[in-house]
Design an enzyme around this catalytic site. Structure first.
Site, mmCIF file in Angstrom:
data_model
loop_
_atom_site.group_PDB
_atom_site.id
_atom_site.type_symbol
_atom_site.label_atom_id
_atom_site.label_comp_id
_atom_site.label_asym_id
_atom_site.label_seq_id
_atom_site.Cartn_x
_atom_site.Cartn_y
_atom_site.Cartn_z
ATOM 1 N N ILE A 140 46.447 32.592 38.846
ATOM 2 C CA ILE A 140 47.279 33.581 39.657
ATOM 3 C C ILE A 140 46.623 34.850 39.814
ATOM 4 O O ILE A 140 46.194 35.466 38.692
ATOM 5 C CB ILE A 140 48.894 33.791 39.328
ATOM 6 N N CYS A 141 46.225 35.392 41.048
ATOM 7 C CA CYS A 141 45.577 36.597 41.260
ATOM 8 C C CYS A 141 44.342 36.675 40.608
ATOM 9 O O CYS A 141 43.566 35.762 40.616
ATOM 10 C CB CYS A 141 46.534 37.821 41.030
ATOM 11 N N THR A 142 44.179 37.736 39.878
ATOM 12 C CA THR A 142 42.928 38.065 38.918
ATOM 13 C C THR A 142 42.737 37.115 37.800
ATOM 14 O O THR A 142 41.964 37.122 37.028
ATOM 15 C CB THR A 142 42.977 39.480 38.618
ATOM 16 N N THR A 160 40.886 34.892 44.773
ATOM 17 C CA THR A 160 41.401 35.778 44.162
ATOM 18 C C THR A 160 42.006 36.976 45.018
ATOM 19 O O THR A 160 41.733 36.757 46.389
ATOM 20 C CB THR A 160 40.723 36.499 42.938
#
Length: 358
Positions: A140-142, A160
């Protein structure tokens, strides 16, 4: 879920990821378990983890349980110790990476830390340990930076948060980073864009496991889009690219930025530096990997987004941003965002009333 351009009726759509960013092998299920068998979802957490990266996907699976699915959500840390999230909320951890049973789905949540600093060894080892036992692996994300540090993005496509996509590309040179994707699937490895995109990814995983009907019910219950239109660029702040290296070219870009609606033909811009149009075009290509005309167009596009955010009408926006007409502006919005100006404005305009301040 199919690519947004599909015209198949909903009931006939194959259960594929929804973003249109699939690899050739992505027609295969990524470890999803259909039926009533318990599906273990292990989420790797650590001090400083982004809270929404954890609870967003967890709520998708939790809501699915209420509607008949059977997910068991486990929070796992490298050592099994409880962690403190990015907003200071303490999170009780269920297990450590070494003893957590093989998860069907392994999620790595993100944090603000690791685009700026190296990923710690304990997180890398925990990620490798769990990924070897997991049916499918997602970030998730970073969290993509943690997957990348563990070598799990080598030879794969990934994404990302748009703000740090360039940094992920620099760190993971063996990966192909797609900065505009909401999420990307490459085999059984998944990566998602910033923060709330974890919900989009969780819905896609849910659809693999249980099909579109249950997934649609979950999306409705959570009041989120089942399929989000466009990519990350609709959320990004304007002018995120690096400034020109040379002072000469910077003077030209400053002129364009200061007055996007001005007359910025190739000949007019070349006059500012007393160079030939051909030489100016070469400077833009060498330093900014674009042409003068495309640079002007994108500056106007950024200004148009800001004006629509503030509540200006599409016609007013086209004029103020320097487009020849509304249709030329609409073509750029569709090309860049897969959204019309009106659709973009419905998503992002401020709460100010129509006509106020115009």
């Amino acid at each position: 879920m199919v690519h947004p351009s599909s015209t198949l009726p909903t009931a006939r759509r194959p259960a594929l990821p929804r973003s249109g960013h699939e690899s050739p092998e992505s027609g295969q299920a990524g470890g999803g378990i259909k039926g009533s068998a318990t599906h273990r979802v292990a989420i790797l957490v650590y001090d400083g983890v982004k809270l929404l990266d954890v609870v967003g996907p967890a709520e998708v699976f939790g809501e699915a349980n209420r509607l008949g699915a059977n997910y068991r959500i486990m929070l796992v840390s490298p050592t099994g110790a409880d962690v403190t999230s990015s907003v200071g909320i303490r999170m009780a951890v269920d297990d450590d990476a070494a003893t957590e049973p093989a998860p069907d789905t392994f999620l790595v949540a993100g944090a603000d830390l690791y685009p700026r600093t190296p990923v710690p060894r304990d997180l890398i080892e925990a990620t490798r340990t769990l990924s070897l036992r997991a049916g499918r692996v997602a970030s998730i994300c970073t969290g993509a930076f943690i997957l990348g540090a563990a070598g799990l993005l080598d030879g794969k496509r990934a994404t990302t948060h748009w703000k740090v996509a360039h940094e992920l590309a620099a760190r993971c040179r063996a990966s192909r980073v797609e900065p505009d994707a909401i999420y990307v699937r490459d085999g059984t490895t998944y990566t998602s864009a910033g923060v709330t995109a974890g919900i989009d990814l969780a819905l896609a995983l849910l659809e693999e496991d249980h099909g579109p009907d249950l997934t649609r019910d979950v999306a409705r219950a959570l009041v989120v889009y089942l399929q989000r239109s466009g990519g990350q660029s609709q959320f990004s702040a304007p002018l995120q690219g690096p400034p020109p290296r040379s002072p000469a070219l910077r003077r030209v870009t400053d002129v364009i930025t200061a007055n996007p609606a001005g007359k910025h033909s190739l000949g007019e811009l070349a006059k500012h530096l007393n160079v030939s149009p051909r030489h100016l075009t070469r400077l833009f290509r060498e330093e900014l990997s674009t042409t003068p005309a495309r640079y002007v167009e994108m500056i106007r596009f950024d200004m148009a987004k800001a004006l629509l955010d503030q509540g200006y009408t599409a016609t007013q926006t086209a004029s103020l941003a320097g487009f020849p007409n509304y249709e030329s502006m609409r073509r750029i919005f569709v090309r860049e965002l897969s959204l019309s100006p009106a659709a973009y404005q419905r998503r992002f305009r401020t709460a100010r009333r129509d006509g106020e301040g115009q």
